[in-house]
Design an enzyme around this catalytic site. Structure first.
Site, mmCIF file in Angstrom:
data_model
loop_
_atom_site.group_PDB
_atom_site.id
_atom_site.type_symbol
_atom_site.label_atom_id
_atom_site.label_comp_id
_atom_site.label_asym_id
_atom_site.label_seq_id
_atom_site.Cartn_x
_atom_site.Cartn_y
_atom_site.Cartn_z
ATOM 1 N N VAL A 41 0.848 -1.107 -0.300
ATOM 2 C CA VAL A 41 0.031 0.070 -0.102
ATOM 3 C C VAL A 41 0.882 1.398 -0.020
ATOM 4 C CG1 VAL A 41 -2.142 -0.933 1.044
ATOM 5 C CG2 VAL A 41 -0.374 -0.246 2.442
ATOM 6 N N LYS A 42 2.240 1.178 0.401
ATOM 7 C CA LYS A 42 3.141 2.155 0.324
ATOM 8 C C LYS A 42 2.475 3.410 1.117
ATOM 9 C CE LYS A 42 5.553 0.771 -3.821
ATOM 10 N NZ LYS A 42 4.426 -0.556 -4.047
ATOM 11 N N ARG A 43 1.991 3.181 2.213
ATOM 12 C CA ARG A 43 1.567 4.515 3.097
ATOM 13 C C ARG A 43 2.605 5.367 3.339
ATOM 14 N NH1 ARG A 43 -3.547 4.026 0.805
ATOM 15 N NH2 ARG A 43 -4.830 2.554 1.953
#
Length: 283
Positions: A101-103
């Site tokens: 999700v590469k938050r």
């Protein structure tokens, strides 16, 4: 293993999964082109069937699944519901999940992202998530605290496989240290495991970055971290690149494959045979 009862550190659980099932990560990414090749509609029903077949084929043969959230989110709430079901079924079957999700945010917003994915019992609970440190390494701390408290993990973007990555990742900080090196040091600091164990905060390092991982000193700065390595298969890297790119850290590498693995579907037997072949290639 249920996320609500997982007391052991993620790094320890991940290493055990690698020892039992090999180093492959199955990127369950329902690309429109893959759905078409499988004869499935590009719809929530299509991605649900795709996910079911893929999980059945890889369970017990890979270290973890790594679904890319974007390919589910593009179908709106119905697609997110499919992702929720996939993560839940993986948990029930004892398959580790790394949600891509590469938050990346600060303060309470980062904490909210962490609660969405790392809190035991959350609808979109995963064993680990990918995170971006480019608002400062300290911005990851709310997620790290929650992850470590519940036996979860993080994978921090460090040296990515996209061609423009070096513009930021190789750049020098005010203290003349490459940005990627500062990220690696922080990952080691906040996630280091016990002596001889893997840490629970890993790095994302592309298999197509050449000698940058070693040349910039990430191997020495973060000796305990697991390495999530995209770039294998469809993006060009192969088994020979493992030692060339990662050197003595090759044993920590998790080989992330999506199209290169799932292109063998949708026949379950053919897909399982292809997974087994890849396991041997990347042993």
């Amino acid at each position: 293993m249920s996320g609500s009862t997982a007391a052991r550190p993620f790094g320890s659980r991940l290493r055990q999964a690698v020892e039992a099932n090999g180093r492959l990560l199955a990127g369950i990414d329902p690309h429109a082109s893959l759905l078409e090749a499988w004869g499935l509609p590009d719809s929530p029903a299509g991605i649900a069937e795709f996910s079911r077949i893929a999980l059945d084929a890889v369970a017990g043969q890979v270290a973890a699944i790594k679904p890319q959230s974007a390919f589910f989110e593009r179908h709106g709430s119905a697609g997110v519901a499919v992702l929720e079901q996939l993560l839940g079924e993986a948990r029930e079957r004892g398959v580790l999940s790394i949600l891509d999700v590469k938050r990346g945010d600060i303060g309470s917003t980062m904490e909210a992202y962490a609660h969405a994915h790392l809190r035991p019992g959350a609808p979109l609970e995963a064993d680990a998530i990918t995170v971006s440190p480019y608002l400062g390494t300290g911005s990851l701390d709310p997620a790290a605290r929650l992850a470590l408290a519940h036996g979860k993990g993080l994978f921090v973007l460090a040296l990515t496989s996209n061609p423009d990555g070096p513009q930021v990742q190789h750049a020098l900080t005010a203290s003349d240290t490459p940005v990627a090196l500062e990220i690696a040091r922080h990952a080691e600091l906040i996630g280091a495991g016990a002596s001889g164990e893997w840490g629970s905060v890993g790095l994302v390092v592309g298999a197509t970055v050449g000698d940058a991982y070693r040349r910039l000193g990430l191997d020495r700065a973060a000796p305990s971290v697991p390495l999530l390595a995209p770039g294998f298969g469809a993006q060009g890297a192969g088994p020979a690149d493992m030692a060339e790119v990662f050197g003595e850290s090759a044993g920590h590498v998790l080989v992330s494959l999506s199209r290169g693995l799932l292109s063998a579907g949708p026949d379950p037997d053919r897909l399982r045979a292809h997974v087994e072949q890849l396991r041997r290639q990347y042993a």
